[in-house]
Design a protein around this motif. Structure first.
Motif: not given
Length: 803
Positions: A91, A128, A279, A389-390, A452
């Motif tokens: 992430d 993922c 993450h 990035s999440s 993401k």
């Protein structure tokens, strides 16, 4: 064992004849004189008679003259085969590391880049498990059953969460060729129902070619109390305030290198080092986050402006690359109320500190290679993120699975709950499962428009890559701009080793590779592009790249706004999606949609996408969204009844009875002394869960609804000394609905509570059901200092029935 007795055929024949004569004489002598004959058993299990002393002179010279030769070990690798270290962060977007123009300090990445080469058009799958499956096998994610994360697996061919043995991993192949192999950190490629102590374990890392594994099987875990697995055994980390999983991983990797050097010094190694960092939860010690105090005070919009300018100045992105606009569904920094800004800023400081801390542990690993004399001939693939990035923190979260469960909440609710835990200083610690605001994730993907979980745009799929190999790759500042994808890594490794991948591995005929070697880029920055066609799909967000063009459709899911997404998904028809078209050789950031200008090219690529999707088992489009509408279809064990003992531990939530999400009846038989304390059973952790425990004889039930709401029932009197039957009767009409919970002691109602809303999917990704204690992250903060808070009385049995 094969025995070779003497030097030449004639002597060998004579020897065999002599042994036959001697054997006959001995047999006759033994029968006539009843003289025992001694015998020895060689390694192959045969029995050879030893002659009596009188015959020793006949045989002894021949044994002394004979030689034994072991078969030569096959040499399947070049003599200078390199060690291979694959580092995969979690992430982290394109605009995060300062090595690529971002504002998070990553000195190890920068060091390796200065000693090797950088890539600015390397791609992942936007999520993922699929990226990991594609990276390890060299096949497209849906072709190897990984169209979505393991916990969201559904019964469509490309989405089962099962990596087939027909798609052998690079570890399986290299192990047969003579490599020692090890993996560390996040795995996330085992079916969620196969992670219990009894397995089956053939789909754990050791079953996919890794001699040694140390890490966790799920998609995330606490960095302070991780749910660790070592090979096939569950282990517990120490209760040490200085413990951190990423540091532990570096220690274990270095120890393994020492073992390899001692026991198999001539073997090259393959190491897959994939931390849970960064993450969520963003767990990091405050001193690392404090390094960034004041650096992000002006918000994510300003961050993007600065980073975009720096990326161009550094030559990371081409001159003229446009900065893409913020999506209208995402908050601007100016919209954040003043009283919430400190919370949002601290979220980014914690993320940045977490990234830098992770890079520092990688630095320890690289330094360890140098100290052991292994660095020169080790090729390092440093992949900065398995996706962008999440944005799953939505508007900022103290419990990140709030978004996964689509539980409505406000930032003010979160802040109120956070105050009870100690305020902002509790963020990043074990009491929260914190994630930053989605705006920071968008900023971390600069200059791209998405994050993401979006496969249509490079923000979800384009990640930095650095490769360093001192023995072969000369340092070169020229950025490699060939289109490459994680499926290309395994074929590249086979190429540099001059290996033709075997057609059959462990008895399984192998499927085709989708990846292509990009080893030519090691020497020539302008070498031709080897991957000229690549498809992407995640949650209905999809794209196809072909010869410099990219056609894409965003789909119905907005990662940064789950409440908005669900009604869109329920009405969605993929056939009606609006497609975009980009010439990505000229438009690095997908800033200019050319769909209207080149309808024929768009039609061509849309048609090709469907062909490739069908070939790769990607149908139906959007299958990854199925459980967002029907959580009851989640992968699960078929059981409706369980009988547990006081020793049941570490039963992963995805295999445990759904105590917090569906109607159930729990019955316990126990014995206590009238003043007992400790957990009777617990499911989940600090981010969300439920627990039944005793505190000085009082029975307590707690439903921790993702931190923001706490529901508790407590008996007014302590239980008397002696044996008792306790029941917990929970009624939940449907997923997410309220729950009525009634506790009885010896048939009489003792306490009850109404849980106003419940968790429809899961409390956590990796926490477990434990009987007699609460392992890992604690459901209640009240006994955190007494963890694992083992019950001091005696539990006879625990029976669970789903109603």
């Amino acid at each position: 064992m094969k025995w070779t007795h003497l030097k030449d055929i004639s002597t060998k024949t004579t020897s065999i004849c002599c042994w036959g004569i001697v054997g006959c004489l001995l047999a006759v002598t033994s029968l006539l004189n009843a003289t025992p004959v001694s015998a020895a058993t060689p390694d192959d299990g045969s029995v050879l008679p030893f002659p009596p002393p009188a015959m020793e002179s006949v045989v002894k010279p021949r044994l002394q003259d004979s030689t034994m030769q072991w078969p030569a070990q096959p040499q399947r690798l070049p003599k200078d085969a390199p060690n291979i270290l694959i580092i995969l962060l979690d992430d982290v977007g394109f605009g995060v590391p300062d090595t690529f123009g971002g504002e998070v300090h990553m000195p190890t990445l920068t060091k390796l880049a200065s000693e090797g080469i950088r890539f600015n058009r390397f791609h992942t799958t936007a999520i993922c498990s699929p990226t990991r499956a594609a990276l390890l096998t060299g096949r497209n994610h849906t072709r190897v059953g990984s169209g979505t994360i393991a916990e969201r697996a559904v019964a469509f061919d490309g989405f089962t969460g099962v990596m087939p043995k027909e798609g052998a991993t690079v570890a399986e192949t290299l192990r047969h060729y003579g490599y020692a192999t090890s993996a560390y950190g996040k795995w996330h490629n085992t079916p969620a129902t196969e992670t219990t102590a009894i397995g089956p374990k053939d789909r754990w890392p050791n079953g996919y070619g890794f001699d040694y594994f140390y890490g966790f099987l799920a998609g995330e875990t606490s960095q302070y109390e991780p749910r660790l697995i070592e090979n096939h055994q569950a282990i517990e980390p120490p209760h040490d305030p200085k413990y951190h999983l990423t540091e532990d991983m570096a220690n274990k990797a270095l120890a393994w290198l020492d073992d390899k050097r001692s026991y198999a010094p001539e073997k090259p190694f393959l190491m897959y080092w994939a931390p849970g960092a960064v993450h969520g939860p963003h767990h990091i010690f405050p001193e690392w986050a404090d390094k960034y105090k004041g650096k992000f005070d002006d918000g994510w919009d300003a961050y993007r402006e600065r980073v975009h300018k720096r990326q161009i100045e550094m030559g990371i992105i081409p001159p003229g690359t446009k900065l893409t606009p913020r999506d209208k569904t995402m908050q601007a920094w100016a919209e954040i109320p003043e009283n919430q800004r400190a919370f949002q800023i601290r979220g980014m400081e914690l993320f940045a500190g977490f990234v830098e801390h992770t890079d520092a542990q990688i630095g320890r690993l690289v330094d360890g290679l140098e100290q052991r004399g292994m660095r020169e001939n080790t090729i390092i693939f440093y992949i900065v993120g398995d996706n962008g990035s999440s944005a799953e923190g939505q508007q900022g979260s103290i419990s990140e699975l709030l978004a996964q469960n689509n539980i409505a909440n406000t930032v003010d609710q979160q802040l109120a709950a956070l105050e009870k835990l100690g305020g902002l200083k509790a963020l990043g610690g074990p009491a929260t499962d914190n994630m930053y605001h989605a705006g920071w994730a968008w900023a971390g993907c600069t200059p791209f428009r998405s994050t993401k979980l979006v496969a249509a745009h490079f923000g979800g799929t384009r990640n930095p890559l650095v490769i360093s190999w001192p023995k072969r790759i000369k340092p070169d500042k020229a950025v490699r701009s060939q289109f490459a994808h994680c499926v290309d890594v395994a074929p590249t490794i086979y190429d540099i080793l001059k290996i033709t991948p075997p057609k059959v591995v462990n008895g399984f005929e192998q499927m085709k590779f989708d990846g292509h070697s990009f080893a030519a880029t090691f020497e020539k920055a302008d070498s031709p592009e080897s991957n000229t066609e690549q498809f992407f799909d995640n949650n209905g967000s999809r794209a196809i790249y072909k010869d410099g063009w990219m056609a894409c459709a965003f789909g119905p899911f907005y990662p940064w706004n789950t409440p908005l997404s669900l009604p869109l998904i329920s009405k969605w028809d993929s056939a009606t999606d609006e497609w975009e078209l980009y010439n990505v050789k000229e438009d690095f950031s997908q800033a200019e949609n050319l769909a209207a200008k080149h309808p024929e090219k768009l039609a061509e690529l849309k048609k090709r996408f469907l062909e490739v999707a069908e070939e790769n088992k990607d149908l139906p489009i959007g299958a990854g969204n199925w459980l967002r509408l029907r959580p009851q279809d989640r992968v699960a064990t078929p059981y409706r009844k369980w009988a547990f003992t006081a020793n049941t531990r570490r039963m992963p939530e995805f295999t445990a009875p759904g105590l917090g999400r569906e109607s159930n009846f729990v019955e316990l038989d126990l014995e206590c002394d009238g003043n007992d304390s400790g957990v009777l059973y617990a499911l989940g952790g600090s981010g969300g869960g439920l627990v039944l425990y005793m505190d000085k004889g009082h029975l307590v039930y707690l439903y921790n609804m993702m931190i923001i709401e706490q529901y508790e029932a407590r008996t007014s009197k302590p239980l008397a000394a002696g044996k008792h039957k306790i029941t917990v009767d929970t009624t939940i009409a449907k997923p997410g609905a309220l729950a009525e919970v009634v506790l009885t002691v010896d048939g009489a109602e003792a306490a009850k509570v109404t849980v106003k809303r419940t968790v429809p999917a899961a409390f956590t990704a990796s926490e477990s059901l434990d009987i007699g204690c609460d392992l890992g992250s604690t459901v209640s903060t009240r006994y955190f200092d007494r963890r694992p808070f083992a019950f001091t009385g005696k539990i006879e049995n625990v029976a669970v029935n789903l109603k």
